[in-house]
Design a protein around this motif. Structure first.
Motif, PDB file in Angstrom:
ATOM      1  N   SER A   1      42.479 -16.767 -28.686  1.00 33.75           N
ATOM      2  CA  SER A   1      43.491 -16.236 -27.772  1.00 33.75           C
ATOM      3  C   SER A   1      44.210 -17.388 -27.085  1.00 33.75           C
TER       4      SER A   1
ATOM      5  N   TYR B   1      52.741 -13.965 -18.186  1.00 26.81           N
ATOM      6  CA  TYR B   1      52.210 -14.674 -19.345  1.00 26.81           C
ATOM      7  C   TYR B   1      52.385 -13.861 -20.622  1.00 26.81           C
ATOM      8  N   THR B   2      52.440 -14.597 -21.751  1.00 23.38           N
ATOM      9  CA  THR B   2      52.460 -13.984 -23.082  1.00 23.38           C
ATOM     10  C   THR B   2      51.158 -14.349 -23.786  1.00 23.38           C
ATOM     11  N   HIS B   3      50.530 -13.376 -24.419  1.00 26.28           N
ATOM     12  CA  HIS B   3      49.227 -13.582 -25.059  1.00 26.28           C
ATOM     13  C   HIS B   3      49.400 -13.583 -26.586  1.00 26.28           C
TER      14      HIS B   3
ATOM     15  N   GLU C   1      50.247 -10.595 -28.925  1.00 29.33           N
ATOM     16  CA  GLU C   1      49.416  -9.445 -28.581  1.00 29.33           C
ATOM     17  C   GLU C   1      50.050  -8.625 -27.463  1.00 29.33           C
TER      18      GLU C   1
ATOM     19  N   VAL D   1      47.146 -18.165 -24.161  1.00 34.01           N
ATOM     20  CA  VAL D   1      47.927 -17.609 -23.047  1.00 34.01           C
ATOM     21  C   VAL D   1      49.030 -18.607 -22.704  1.00 34.01           C
TER      22      VAL D   1
END
Length: 281
Positions: A163, A153-155, A147, A165
């Protein structure tokens, strides 16, 4: 207090008053030169940032990476500019750097994990092993559609809209599978047929099925081969290629139509069987 001491103090004050205009002039000159140096430095920083953005734009670097690099360069250059101006005003720059260095060590130990994620975010934004919209899986088995990629962080969004994280430090130092990096994807389906059925006929039926499907790419190899000789069946593997956007719908459709095609051809799909022999005394 005697007259001699009063005279000395009066002399010091008189000397100070005499030197005051000259000292004020030199101080004012330093302030003016420092302000001028600061204004020139600000313009140089703007020029460097403008050139850097153009260079990164020509290199097709991701917009988020461009923004991050620009902010980092801006902070670093302003820090150098402030130190330079402070030195021009007579401030001991070495003492400031030593103080900042000690503070940086203490802060670094306190936020070690965040710094690792920060460094990982920089690597991900520059190297771009994946981009927003890609479907990935990390070494721990977490998978989903990317996303956003932040500095720390990468979502991810999973197919059932959960979701996830993920810390960038972990992602940058681990293995990543990017399922959507390439425009096409190989599709494999396994099906078992009875040992009594004709393997060549079953392969011909399944080849015709694959070639007739609109999602199967015609310029790629279409294969049906014996993969395993199982306990209760001969395992055939259907292999073809589809576009990434067609992968799942094609897989579900072809899996279902494989059953229909084999049934129509009179080829059995056996289920596991166990023969139990009971001996009577």
């Amino acid at each position: 207090m005697d007259i001699q001491q009063i005279g000395k103090e009066a002399g010091v004050i008189e000397k100070f008053l005499q030197e005051l205009p000259e000292k004020a002039f030199h101080l004012g000159l330093r302030v003016v030169l420092a302000a001028l140096a600061f204004l020139i430095g600000v313009q140089l920083i703007r020029l460097v940032r403008h050139v850097l953005k153009k260079t990164l734009g020509r290199s097709r670097v991701d917009d988020s990476a461009v923004s991050f690099i620009d902010s980092f360069v801006k902070f670093g250059m302003y820090f150098i500019l402030v130190l330079t101006v402070a030195s021009g005003l007579g401030v001991d720059a070495a003492s400031i750097i030593a103080l900042l260095g000690s503070a940086s060590v203490a802060i670094g130990l306190a936020v070690q994990g965040s710094l690792s994620n920060f460094a990982g975010g920089v690597l991900l934004l520059i190297l771009k092993p994946f981009a927003p919209g890609d479907y990935i899986r990390d070494g721990a088995g977490n998978e989903g559609t990317v996303e956003s990629i932040d500095v720390f962080y990468t979502h991810l969004i999973t197919p059932d809209h959960k979701s996830i994280v993920l810390p960038n430090g972990t992602l940058a130092n681990g293995s990543i599978i990017n399922f959507t990096k390439c425009p096409t994807r190989r599709l494999d389906i396994s099906v078992g047929i009875s040992y009594k059925d004709d393997i060549k006929r079953a392969k011909a039926v399944l080849i015709d099925l694959l070639k007739s499907d609109s999602a199967v790419l015609k310029d790629e190899d279409v294969l049906v081969f014996v993969d395993t000789l199982g306990d209760s069946s001969v395992i055939l593997n259907l292999r073809c290629w589809t576009l990434q956007s067609d992968y799942w719908t094609a897989k579900w459709r072809l899996t279902e139509e494989t059953k229909y095609a084999l049934d129509e051809a009179g080829i059995n799909i056996p289920y596991p069987q166990i023969d139990v022999h009971v001996e009577q005394n």
